[in-house]
Design an enzyme around this catalytic site. Sequence first.
Site, PDB file in Angstrom:
ATOM      1  N   GLU A 130      17.984 -51.518  17.214  1.00  0.00           N
ATOM      2  CA  GLU A 130      17.059 -50.972  16.227  1.00  0.00           C
ATOM      3  C   GLU A 130      17.862 -50.368  15.088  1.00  0.00           C
ATOM      4  O   GLU A 130      19.077 -50.237  15.172  1.00  0.00           O
ATOM      5  CB  GLU A 130      16.205 -49.889  16.874  1.00  0.00           C
ATOM      6  CG  GLU A 130      15.392 -50.446  18.014  1.00  0.00           C
ATOM      7  CD  GLU A 130      14.239 -49.544  18.347  1.00  0.00           C
ATOM      8  OE1 GLU A 130      13.189 -49.677  17.698  1.00  0.00           O
ATOM      9  OE2 GLU A 130      14.400 -48.700  19.237  1.00  0.00           O
ATOM     10  N   ASN A 158       9.202 -38.839  23.692  1.00  0.00           N
ATOM     11  CA  ASN A 158      10.332 -37.905  23.508  1.00  0.00           C
ATOM     12  C   ASN A 158      10.796 -37.787  22.062  1.00  0.00           C
ATOM     13  O   ASN A 158      11.330 -36.762  21.668  1.00  0.00           O
ATOM     14  CB  ASN A 158      11.488 -38.239  24.455  1.00  0.00           C
ATOM     15  CG  ASN A 158      12.234 -39.491  24.081  1.00  0.00           C
ATOM     16  OD1 ASN A 158      11.645 -40.409  23.501  1.00  0.00           O
ATOM     17  ND2 ASN A 158      13.503 -39.560  24.402  1.00  0.00           N
ATOM     18  N   GLU A 173      14.437 -50.815  24.319  1.00  0.00           N
ATOM     19  CA  GLU A 173      15.359 -49.672  24.409  1.00  0.00           C
ATOM     20  C   GLU A 173      14.940 -48.869  25.628  1.00  0.00           C
ATOM     21  O   GLU A 173      13.845 -48.315  25.655  1.00  0.00           O
ATOM     22  CB  GLU A 173      15.263 -48.778  23.167  1.00  0.00           C
ATOM     23  CG  GLU A 173      15.737 -49.417  21.895  1.00  0.00           C
ATOM     24  CD  GLU A 173      17.197 -49.799  21.908  1.00  0.00           C
ATOM     25  OE1 GLU A 173      17.954 -49.289  22.773  1.00  0.00           O
ATOM     26  OE2 GLU A 173      17.583 -50.637  21.095  1.00  0.00           O
ATOM     27  N   CYS A 223      17.157 -40.432  25.344  1.00  0.00           N
ATOM     28  CA  CYS A 223      17.853 -41.551  25.991  1.00  0.00           C
ATOM     29  C   CYS A 223      19.335 -41.467  25.687  1.00  0.00           C
ATOM     30  O   CYS A 223      20.148 -42.054  26.389  1.00  0.00           O
ATOM     31  CB  CYS A 223      17.249 -42.881  25.616  1.00  0.00           C
ATOM     32  SG  CYS A 223      17.052 -43.129  23.887  1.00  0.00           S
TER      33      CYS A 223
HETATM   34  C1  UN1 Z   1      15.933 -41.361  21.938  1.00  0.00           C
HETATM   35  O1  UN1 Z   1      16.250 -40.484  22.738  1.00  0.00           O
HETATM   36  O2  UN1 Z   1      15.131 -42.250  22.278  1.00  0.00           O
HETATM   37  O3  UN1 Z   1      20.745 -40.100  18.634  1.00  0.00           O
HETATM   38  C2  UN1 Z   1      16.383 -41.408  20.541  1.00  0.00           C
HETATM   39  C3  UN1 Z   1      19.855 -39.314  18.951  1.00  0.00           C
HETATM   40  C4  UN1 Z   1      18.574 -39.340  18.151  1.00  0.00           C
HETATM   41  C5  UN1 Z   1      17.644 -40.378  18.668  1.00  0.00           C
HETATM   42  C6  UN1 Z   1      17.404 -40.380  20.139  1.00  0.00           C
HETATM   43  N1  UN1 Z   1      18.880 -39.602  16.779  1.00  0.00           N
HETATM   44  O4  UN1 Z   1      19.959 -38.532  19.879  1.00  0.00           O
END
Ligand code: UN1
Length: 497
Positions: free
Chosen positions: A460, A151, A248, A282
């Site tokens: 992270e 993603n 994660e 996420c």
């Molecule tokens: C993810 O969906 O694994 O904060 C990372 C955010 C992005 C990173 C998402 N800078 O939505």
Amino acid sequence: MAELVKNYIGGEWVAARSGETFDTFNPATEELIASVAKSGAADVDAAVKAAQAAYKKWRLTPAPRRGEILFRVAQALQDRKEELARLMTQEMGKVITEARGDVQEAIDMAFYMGGEGRRLLGYTAPVEMPNKFGMALRDSVGIVGLVTPWNFPVAVPSWKILPALICGNAIVWKPGEDTPAVSAMFAQAFADAGLPEGVLNLVVGAGETGAALVEHPAVRIISFTGSTNTGLNVYTKAAALGKKVTLEMGGKNAIIVLDDANLELAAEAILWSAFGTTGQRCTATSRLIVQRGIKPKLVEALVERTRKLTVGYGLDESVQVGPLVNRKALDKVQSYMDVAKGEGVNILIGGSRPKDLDRGHFFLPTLFGDVTPDMRVAREEIFGPVLSIIEVETMEEAVEVNNDVAYGLSSSIFTENVNTAFRAIRDLTTGIVYINHGTTGAEIQFPFGGTRGTGNGMREAGQSALDSFTEWKSVYVDYSGRLQRAQIDTDAILGEN
Ligand code: UN1
């Protein structure tokens, strides 16, 4: 026939030992993107051996020098930002502006970690004995195994690769099976920037490739981003082998909107956080927890704006919502429509595939009304363009509903009251908290990760990334010229020097 995406091992692009391949497809057009090496344990082992050979010299390369290479990586990524972004859109579907943002995160991280080459701070502290010196140093660990999702096919690997490199480790990286081509292009940028051969190795494949990496005895650290199921499996396997693991995983992030919120601002933020990347972040907002007074107007504004969103192929600059990554993801989202109906949810808009697109894994942005916190749609990660709307009476109830899920990545509150905002900062139990901003858009200089089922306590990005990829080495230097025994001799020798 599409070109074969190979493994990058010891500075060479090589096919899988077995000669086997699998294909990937553009999720918007369903056209073939690439034929990909299907790697197994033998390929992983070859990559680990290459990493071990390169590690010997890389760990002794002064960190400021390693940093200079990372600055060149930043430059190489800037030079091919558009090329990477276009391939990303073709391979996994996110719209082109977001794909550019994905690459930009890697550029930012390369600059940040490049600078870290001149810090990588340890510390000294007073010691108990006279004429003795103590310090704590961050030491490289050796070979790290990285398992990353489709993603954020450039950003998320960059959060792992760049800190692991600046800390002096060598890497074997297994990218998501839906995004091998853009991963290969990303790896090539490191090679072109002058990273020594074998320091970064790429092994493409599916689940069994990742499993071989997790189980390889010479790999001491595993950093994983992906689904909760796979992550827990990785954790269990790696724990049995005594490895350090950074995880994660899932999210069920919420935006809270209180009666005193700026409605326009909140509506825009919700739209972007819920439907950006087709809800496949996420950090995506999948719950709206809204106070009763503002709810009718806010819901009306959301329905209106959702209706206007353009769904389609993300290479078209006017498209706002791309497809889901593959058929399986589409089926999962679709299956939640039945779950919702079974739970008595009111589907306010969306709820089906768009009628005007006959190819591609598209799904309409969807709003679920009348959701209660106990429903499956309010608790399970759907990972698609679906937002569940939950009504509450008070700020306290909103916070409780926010915190009462299995995940704890990101949360947000819209209020114009500074006291309420600070109470929310205190009481929201997620790893990331936003005030008057959606749940997405984390920057690379701060810790990224979540509480509860989202992770395992590691973070992270920012300074915390260094904790994942180093071990502390405590050093004592005794320059007294005599045998000193701390805790026994201290009183006896006071007054001497
Ligand atoms: C993810 O969906 O694994 O904060 C990372 C955010 C992005 C990173 C998402 N800078 O939505």
